[in-house]
Design an enzyme around this catalytic site. Structure first.
Site, PDB file in Angstrom:
ATOM      1  N   ASP A  19       0.935  -1.148  -0.327  1.00  0.00           N
ATOM      2  CA  ASP A  19       0.110   0.352   0.058  1.00  0.00           C
ATOM      3  C   ASP A  19       0.884   1.303  -0.037  1.00  0.00           C
ATOM      4  O   ASP A  19       1.838   1.470   0.776  1.00  0.00           O
ATOM      5  CB  ASP A  19      -1.023   0.532   0.719  1.00  0.00           C
ATOM      6  CG  ASP A  19      -2.032   1.001   0.837  1.00  0.00           C
ATOM      7  OD1 ASP A  19      -2.512   1.355   0.191  1.00  0.00           O
ATOM      8  OD2 ASP A  19      -2.403   1.201   1.696  1.00  0.00           O
ATOM      9  N   ARG A  23      -0.240   7.385  -2.804  1.00  0.00           N
ATOM     10  CA  ARG A  23       0.810   9.094  -2.013  1.00  0.00           C
ATOM     11  C   ARG A  23       2.028   9.000  -2.305  1.00  0.00           C
ATOM     12  O   ARG A  23       2.037  10.282  -1.705  1.00  0.00           O
ATOM     13  CB  ARG A  23       0.864   8.438  -0.238  1.00  0.00           C
ATOM     14  CG  ARG A  23      -0.951   8.796   0.334  1.00  0.00           C
ATOM     15  CD  ARG A  23      -1.328   7.754   1.076  1.00  0.00           C
ATOM     16  NE  ARG A  23      -1.555   6.587   1.186  1.00  0.00           N
ATOM     17  CZ  ARG A  23      -1.504   5.548   2.102  1.00  0.00           C
ATOM     18  NH1 ARG A  23      -1.081   5.961   4.095  1.00  0.00           N
ATOM     19  NH2 ARG A  23      -1.811   4.271   2.079  1.00  0.00           N
ATOM     20  N   ARG A  32      -1.277   9.303  -9.156  1.00  0.00           N
ATOM     21  CA  ARG A  32      -1.217   8.010  -9.072  1.00  0.00           C
ATOM     22  C   ARG A  32      -0.235   6.545  -9.802  1.00  0.00           C
ATOM     23  O   ARG A  32      -0.022   6.405  -9.499  1.00  0.00           O
ATOM     24  CB  ARG A  32      -3.057   7.295  -8.801  1.00  0.00           C
ATOM     25  CG  ARG A  32      -3.455   8.381  -7.414  1.00  0.00           C
ATOM     26  CD  ARG A  32      -5.074   7.764  -7.334  1.00  0.00           C
ATOM     27  NE  ARG A  32      -4.939   7.372  -6.958  1.00  0.00           N
ATOM     28  CZ  ARG A  32      -4.788   6.215  -5.471  1.00  0.00           C
ATOM     29  NH1 ARG A  32      -4.048   7.619  -4.636  1.00  0.00           N
ATOM     30  NH2 ARG A  32      -4.077   5.378  -4.933  1.00  0.00           N
ATOM     31  N   HIS A  36       2.347   3.831  -8.720  1.00  0.00           N
ATOM     32  CA  HIS A  36       2.190   2.054  -9.029  1.00  0.00           C
ATOM     33  C   HIS A  36       2.992   1.893 -10.623  1.00  0.00           C
ATOM     34  O   HIS A  36       3.902   0.266  -9.944  1.00  0.00           O
ATOM     35  CB  HIS A  36       1.481   1.840  -9.392  1.00  0.00           C
ATOM     36  CG  HIS A  36      -0.506   2.111  -9.296  1.00  0.00           C
ATOM     37  ND1 HIS A  36      -0.726   1.996  -7.872  1.00  0.00           N
ATOM     38  CD2 HIS A  36      -1.524   3.015  -9.853  1.00  0.00           C
ATOM     39  CE1 HIS A  36      -1.774   2.028  -7.626  1.00  0.00           C
ATOM     40  NE2 HIS A  36      -2.386   3.152  -8.709  1.00  0.00           N
ATOM     41  N   GLU A  66     -12.678  -4.490  -3.453  1.00  0.00           N
ATOM     42  CA  GLU A  66     -12.601  -2.866  -3.776  1.00  0.00           C
ATOM     43  C   GLU A  66     -11.961  -2.420  -5.417  1.00  0.00           C
ATOM     44  O   GLU A  66     -12.788  -1.255  -5.068  1.00  0.00           O
ATOM     45  CB  GLU A  66     -13.097  -2.618  -2.861  1.00  0.00           C
ATOM     46  CG  GLU A  66     -13.988  -3.091  -1.236  1.00  0.00           C
ATOM     47  CD  GLU A  66     -13.289  -4.907  -1.115  1.00  0.00           C
ATOM     48  OE1 GLU A  66     -12.291  -5.412  -1.032  1.00  0.00           O
ATOM     49  OE2 GLU A  66     -13.808  -5.389  -0.426  1.00  0.00           O
ATOM     50  N   LEU A 130      10.064 -20.706  -4.998  1.00  0.00           N
ATOM     51  CA  LEU A 130       9.064 -19.737  -4.416  1.00  0.00           C
ATOM     52  C   LEU A 130       8.168 -20.069  -5.137  1.00  0.00           C
ATOM     53  O   LEU A 130       7.977 -20.011  -6.410  1.00  0.00           O
ATOM     54  CB  LEU A 130       9.835 -18.639  -4.257  1.00  0.00           C
ATOM     55  CG  LEU A 130       9.208 -17.182  -3.612  1.00  0.00           C
ATOM     56  CD1 LEU A 130       8.243 -17.403  -3.040  1.00  0.00           C
ATOM     57  CD2 LEU A 130       9.714 -15.380  -4.492  1.00  0.00           C
ATOM     58  N   ARG A 193      -4.575  -1.539   9.216  1.00  0.00           N
ATOM     59  CA  ARG A 193      -5.858  -2.568   9.113  1.00  0.00           C
ATOM     60  C   ARG A 193      -5.884  -3.679   7.714  1.00  0.00           C
ATOM     61  O   ARG A 193      -4.414  -3.606   7.329  1.00  0.00           O
ATOM     62  CB  ARG A 193      -7.480  -1.569   8.592  1.00  0.00           C
ATOM     63  CG  ARG A 193      -6.916  -0.832   7.409  1.00  0.00           C
ATOM     64  CD  ARG A 193      -8.267   0.267   6.574  1.00  0.00           C
ATOM     65  NE  ARG A 193      -7.547   1.345   5.919  1.00  0.00           N
ATOM     66  CZ  ARG A 193      -7.090   2.382   5.737  1.00  0.00           C
ATOM     67  NH1 ARG A 193      -7.232   2.709   7.082  1.00  0.00           N
ATOM     68  NH2 ARG A 193      -6.733   2.636   4.885  1.00  0.00           N
TER      69      ARG A 193
HETATM   70  C1  IPE Z   1      -5.203  -2.705   0.146  1.00  0.00           C
HETATM   71  O1  IPE Z   1      -5.003  -1.629  -0.302  1.00  0.00           O
HETATM   72  C2  IPE Z   1      -5.895  -3.414  -1.207  1.00  0.00           C
HETATM   73  C3  IPE Z   1      -4.239  -3.736  -2.110  1.00  0.00           C
HETATM   74  C4  IPE Z   1      -3.304  -3.359  -1.089  1.00  0.00           C
HETATM   75  C5  IPE Z   1      -4.081  -4.471  -3.227  1.00  0.00           C
HETATM   76  P1  IPE Z   1      -6.229  -0.498  -0.561  1.00  0.00           P
HETATM   77  O2  IPE Z   1      -5.352   1.381  -0.369  1.00  0.00           O
HETATM   78  O3  IPE Z   1      -7.174  -0.278  -1.448  1.00  0.00           O
HETATM   79  O4  IPE Z   1      -7.087   0.030   0.675  1.00  0.00           O
HETATM   80  P2  IPE Z   1      -8.120   1.000   2.099  1.00  0.00           P
HETATM   81  O5  IPE Z   1      -9.101   1.206   0.565  1.00  0.00           O
HETATM   82  O6  IPE Z   1      -6.771   1.492   2.006  1.00  0.00           O
HETATM   83  O7  IPE Z   1      -8.222   0.331   3.296  1.00  0.00           O
HETATM   84  C1  IPE Z   2      -1.116  -0.093  -3.243  1.00  0.00           C
HETATM   85  O1  IPE Z   2      -1.399   1.689  -3.611  1.00  0.00           O
HETATM   86  C2  IPE Z   2      -1.493  -0.308  -4.887  1.00  0.00           C
HETATM   87  C3  IPE Z   2      -3.158  -0.663  -4.723  1.00  0.00           C
HETATM   88  C4  IPE Z   2      -4.069  -0.919  -4.035  1.00  0.00           C
HETATM   89  C5  IPE Z   2      -4.111  -1.151  -6.357  1.00  0.00           C
HETATM   90  P1  IPE Z   2      -2.640   2.681  -3.317  1.00  0.00           P
HETATM   91  O2  IPE Z   2      -2.675   3.067  -4.641  1.00  0.00           O
HETATM   92  O3  IPE Z   2      -3.439   1.793  -2.518  1.00  0.00           O
HETATM   93  O4  IPE Z   2      -2.069   4.100  -2.340  1.00  0.00           O
HETATM   94  P2  IPE Z   2      -2.844   5.118  -1.405  1.00  0.00           P
HETATM   95  O5  IPE Z   2      -2.828   3.723  -0.809  1.00  0.00           O
HETATM   96  O6  IPE Z   2      -4.083   5.220  -2.494  1.00  0.00           O
HETATM   97  O7  IPE Z   2      -1.230   5.284  -1.333  1.00  0.00           O
HETATM   98 MG    MG Z   3      -4.138   2.547  -0.328  1.00  0.00          MG
END
Ligand code: IPE
Ligand code: IPE
Ligand code: MG
Length: 245
Positions: A19, A23, A32, A36, A66, A130, A193
């Site tokens: 995650d 950000r 964003r 990625h 989600e 692995l 979480r």
């Molecule tokens: C969890 O991250 C899902 C993945 C890392 C693929 P999210 O960014 O979707 O989770 P929330 O919404 O902050 O809980």
């Molecule tokens: C995790 O990073 C990647 C996925 C959930 C696909 P985020 O895209 O959730 O990044 P933040 O949480 O918005 O920083």
């Molecule tokens: Mg996230």
């Protein structure tokens, strides 16, 4: 860093909630998707670190059920990135004897992503090192619902009696059937979480949270998580005295 680790106490299964890509990009004033793209190096580091330590299963939460409700452009870009990464990395996976599998509702992925994924799974299926498990269009509640449907189907066909259903029956109908539960789960980006990841399987998993944003995650961060894990006492409901004896 690796030298500090007890190689006789390495998790068999490590799960990671990757995650913080968005950000990370925002901090750089970028879109964003830029985050990625920069997440790929972190994925490669995690795989290399897991492989170096002799971890058997590495589950990467890559796209949740989600996450489909994110802006369409972001979803599309993530799917394209998935295809590109599989194509780019397949030869390295073959060289390193890595097997790729997936959990989740992968048939809901766009056709090209689904096809590439299945192709890579087929290509690597006899590799014995692995196992990298990509959780794609995955959520724990989705998985448990699927399991309930499959079990109900067997009951309605008379193949199974309700009183015969055990915890093992449920485990056997999850996407992760046959895979040991993760001993350790890492979440980056400072969120505390589970976000619907491996709900059943994480009943006794040790949780490790780090403020590092996923694109900055490197092999030494993985080693630090394992070092922390090795300091913990896993009691499974027993007393400390019982597990020491
Ligand atoms: C969890 O991250 C899902 C993945 C890392 C693929 P999210 O960014 O979707 O989770 P929330 O919404 O902050 O809980
Ligand atoms: C995790 O990073 C990647 C996925 C959930 C696909 P985020 O895209 O959730 O990044 P933040 O949480 O918005 O920083
Ligand atoms: Mg996230």
């Amino acid at each position: 860093m690796k030298e500090k680790l007890d190689l006789t106490n390495i998790p068999k299964h490590l799960a990671i909630i990757m995650d913080g890509n968005g950000r990370w990009a925002k901090k750089k004033g970028a879109m964003r998707i830029f985050g990625h793209r920069h997440a790929i190096q972190a994925v490669k580091d995690a795989i290399e670190g897991a492989d170096n330590l002799g971890i058997k299963y590495l589950t990467l939460f890559s796209f949740s059920t989600e996450n489909w409700s994110r802006p369409q452009d972001e979803v599309r870009a993530l799917m394209e990135l998935l295809v590109k990464t599989i194509i780019d990395e397949i030869s390295l996976m073959m060289k390193n004897n890595i097997r790729l599998i997936s959990i989740g509702d992968v048939s809901s992925l766009p056709g090209s992503a689904h096809e590439k994924l299945l192709e890579a799974q087929r290509q690597t299926e006899t590799n014995t090192g692995l196992t990298v498990i990509l959780a794609l269009s995955y959520s724990g509640k989705w998985e448990l619902t699927q399991a309930a449907k499959r079990i109900a189907q067997k009951v309605s066909e008379g193949k199974l009696k309700p009183e015969e259903i055990t915890q093992q029956t449920i485990a056997d109908h999850l996407e992760t059937a046959g895979i040991p539960d993760p001993e350790l789960m890492i979440r980056t980006s400072g969120e505390y979480r589970i976000s619907n990841f491996l709900l059943w399987q994480s009943a006794y998993t040790e949780l490790y949270f780090t403020p590092i944003l996923w694109p900055d995650f490197r092999i030494e961060h993985l080693y630090a998580a394992i070092e922390d894990y090795q300091k913990r006492e896993r009691r499974f409901g027993k007393t400390g005295e019982q597990v020491k004896s």
